[in-house]
Design a protein around this motif. Structure first.
Motif, PDB file in Angstrom:
ATOM      1  N   ILE A  57       9.308   1.797   7.934  1.00 56.06           N
ATOM      2  CA  ILE A  57       9.366   2.027   6.484  1.00 56.06           C
ATOM      3  C   ILE A  57       8.028   2.546   5.981  1.00 56.06           C
ATOM      4  N   LYS A  58       6.940   1.901   6.374  1.00 56.57           N
ATOM      5  CA  LYS A  58       5.605   2.362   5.962  1.00 56.57           C
ATOM      6  C   LYS A  58       5.359   3.800   6.395  1.00 56.57           C
ATOM      7  N   THR A  59       5.735   4.099   7.630  1.00 58.33           N
ATOM      8  CA  THR A  59       5.475   5.425   8.194  1.00 58.33           C
ATOM      9  C   THR A  59       6.233   6.509   7.444  1.00 58.33           C
ATOM     10  N   VAL A  60       7.543   6.359   7.296  1.00 58.51           N
ATOM     11  CA  VAL A  60       8.314   7.440   6.660  1.00 58.51           C
ATOM     12  C   VAL A  60       8.036   7.527   5.160  1.00 58.51           C
ATOM     13  N   MET A  61       7.734   6.410   4.524  1.00 61.18           N
ATOM     14  CA  MET A  61       7.434   6.458   3.087  1.00 61.18           C
ATOM     15  C   MET A  61       6.039   7.012   2.832  1.00 61.18           C
ATOM     16  N   SER A  62       5.225   7.120   3.881  1.00 60.36           N
ATOM     17  CA  SER A  62       3.907   7.744   3.768  1.00 60.36           C
ATOM     18  C   SER A  62       3.943   9.225   4.127  1.00 60.36           C
ATOM     19  N   GLY A  63       5.136   9.751   4.414  1.00 59.81           N
ATOM     20  CA  GLY A  63       5.271  11.176   4.678  1.00 59.81           C
ATOM     21  C   GLY A  63       5.264  11.571   6.141  1.00 59.81           C
ATOM     22  N   TYR A  64       5.393  10.610   7.040  1.00 65.13           N
ATOM     23  CA  TYR A  64       5.397  10.893   8.463  1.00 65.13           C
ATOM     24  C   TYR A  64       6.791  10.700   9.049  1.00 65.13           C
ATOM     25  N   TYR A  65       6.987  11.228  10.257  1.00 68.37           N
ATOM     26  CA  TYR A  65       8.185  10.950  11.036  1.00 68.37           C
ATOM     27  C   TYR A  65       7.911   9.730  11.907  1.00 68.37           C
ATOM     28  N   PHE A  66       8.961   8.963  12.220  1.00 66.85           N
ATOM     29  CA  PHE A  66       8.830   7.790  13.076  1.00 66.85           C
ATOM     30  C   PHE A  66       9.946   7.806  14.111  1.00 66.85           C
ATOM     31  N   PHE A  67       9.625   8.346  15.293  1.00 67.28           N
ATOM     32  CA  PHE A  67      10.561   8.387  16.410  1.00 67.28           C
ATOM     33  C   PHE A  67       9.862   7.803  17.632  1.00 67.28           C
ATOM     34  N   PRO A  68       9.749   6.475  17.719  1.00 66.53           N
ATOM     35  CA  PRO A  68       8.995   5.881  18.824  1.00 66.53           C
ATOM     36  C   PRO A  68       9.635   6.091  20.185  1.00 66.53           C
ATOM     37  N   GLU A  69      10.916   6.414  20.249  1.00 66.36           N
ATOM     38  CA  GLU A  69      11.599   6.628  21.523  1.00 66.36           C
ATOM     39  C   GLU A  69      11.481   8.077  21.996  1.00 66.36           C
ATOM     40  N   MET A  70      10.916   8.941  21.185  1.00 61.49           N
ATOM     41  CA  MET A  70      10.844  10.352  21.516  1.00 61.49           C
ATOM     42  C   MET A  70       9.788  10.584  22.591  1.00 61.49           C
ATOM     43  N   THR A  71      10.128  11.380  23.570  1.00 62.92           N
ATOM     44  CA  THR A  71       9.164  11.683  24.620  1.00 62.92           C
ATOM     45  C   THR A  71       8.158  12.706  24.112  1.00 62.92           C
ATOM     46  N   SER A  72       7.049  12.792  24.773  1.00 63.50           N
ATOM     47  CA  SER A  72       6.015  13.732  24.340  1.00 63.50           C
ATOM     48  C   SER A  72       6.450  15.182  24.506  1.00 63.50           C
ATOM     49  N   LYS A  73       7.477  15.457  25.309  1.00 62.86           N
ATOM     50  CA  LYS A  73       7.959  16.817  25.510  1.00 62.86           C
ATOM     51  C   LYS A  73       8.791  17.314  24.337  1.00 62.86           C
ATOM     52  N   MET A  74       9.310  16.394  23.545  1.00 65.42           N
ATOM     53  CA  MET A  74      10.196  16.788  22.452  1.00 65.42           C
ATOM     54  C   MET A  74       9.395  17.093  21.197  1.00 65.42           C
ATOM     55  N   ASP A 127       0.800  -1.218   0.000  1.00 67.62           N
ATOM     56  CA  ASP A 127       0.000   0.000   0.000  1.00 67.62           C
ATOM     57  C   ASP A 127       0.837   1.274   0.000  1.00 67.62           C
ATOM     58  N   VAL A 128       2.157   1.179   0.169  1.00 67.00           N
ATOM     59  CA  VAL A 128       2.998   2.365   0.214  1.00 67.00           C
ATOM     60  C   VAL A 128       3.329   2.845  -1.192  1.00 67.00           C
ATOM     61  N   HIS A 129       3.890   1.994  -2.005  1.00 69.09           N
ATOM     62  CA  HIS A 129       4.231   2.315  -3.387  1.00 69.09           C
ATOM     63  C   HIS A 129       3.732   1.175  -4.256  1.00 69.09           C
ATOM     64  N   THR A 130       2.665   1.380  -4.995  1.00 71.67           N
ATOM     65  CA  THR A 130       2.087   0.280  -5.733  1.00 71.67           C
ATOM     66  C   THR A 130       2.774   0.043  -7.068  1.00 71.67           C
ATOM     67  N   ASN A 131       3.425   1.051  -7.646  1.00 74.16           N
ATOM     68  CA  ASN A 131       3.993   0.910  -8.979  1.00 74.16           C
ATOM     69  C   ASN A 131       5.388   0.315  -8.996  1.00 74.16           C
ATOM     70  N   PRO A 187      17.508  15.490  -1.703  1.00 72.12           N
ATOM     71  CA  PRO A 187      16.459  15.844  -0.745  1.00 72.12           C
ATOM     72  C   PRO A 187      15.232  14.929  -0.760  1.00 72.12           C
ATOM     73  N   ALA A 188      15.032  14.158  -1.803  1.00 81.06           N
ATOM     74  CA  ALA A 188      13.860  13.277  -1.851  1.00 81.06           C
ATOM     75  C   ALA A 188      14.066  11.976  -1.083  1.00 81.06           C
ATOM     76  N   ILE A 189      15.297  11.648  -0.733  1.00 82.37           N
ATOM     77  CA  ILE A 189      15.563  10.402  -0.012  1.00 82.37           C
ATOM     78  C   ILE A 189      15.117  10.536   1.440  1.00 82.37           C
ATOM     79  N   ARG A 190      14.334   9.575   1.895  1.00 80.71           N
ATOM     80  CA  ARG A 190      13.916   9.498   3.292  1.00 80.71           C
ATOM     81  C   ARG A 190      15.038   8.835   4.087  1.00 80.71           C
TER      82      ARG A 190
END
Length: 161
Positions: free
Chosen positions: A124-141, A3-7, A83-86
């Protein structure tokens, strides 16, 4: 992951100075749907040399601590020249300082070494969908300093798991 890149498959580079880690990560990624490791490198300079010949990479999985050009320096150069590389950092480092440096150098996320390998799929799904993925980041950051990568890429949103 279809579902991330179908082509076309997600073209990935893996950079880690530990060849066994690099090969294991690459072999695992190659088992995922719609993912193909195109480049393996032992440090940032080797990656940049290989990207000059084969620049069609979508995603970079990058260790921080490496001899020669480290992960932060490599990410900064990638943001400037490609700049396009995640960028997903793959490291044991998860201090607030390290997380801030990852974001400031242009990183889009973190896969922590020692966590479940299933985290690769989510990251991979998260960043290729345009989001950041930092699961260790605290809510204060907040992700500050990553703004210039957002300007050159599609807008990114922050995800904290």
């Amino acid at each position: 992951m279809s579902d991330v890149h179908t082509n076309s498959p997600i073209r990935i580079a893996v950079v880690d100075d530990d060849i066994s880690v690099r090969e294991l990560v690459s072999n695992y990624i190659n088992t995922l749907d719609n993912c193909k490791v195109m480049i393996q490198a032992g440090d940032g300079k080797e990656l940049l040399d290989k990207l000059f010949v084969k620049p069609e990479i979508n995603l970079l999985i990058l260790d921080i601590r490496m001899d020669g050009m480290n992960g932060y320096e490599t990410a900064h150069n990638i943001r400037k020249d490609y700049p396009a590389i995640r960028i997903l950092f793959y490291t044991m480092c998860n201090t607030e300082l390290a997380l801030s440096q990852m974001a400031a150098s242009g990183g889009h996320g973190l896969i922590k070494k020692g966590k479940s390998i299933d985290q690769f799929v989510t990251a991979i799904k998260t960043v290729m969908s345009g989001y950041y993925f930092f699961p260790e980041m605290t809510s204060k950051m907040t992700i500050q300093g990553a703004g210039y990568s957002v300007k050159k890429n599609q807008p990114c949103k922050s995800i904290v798991n």
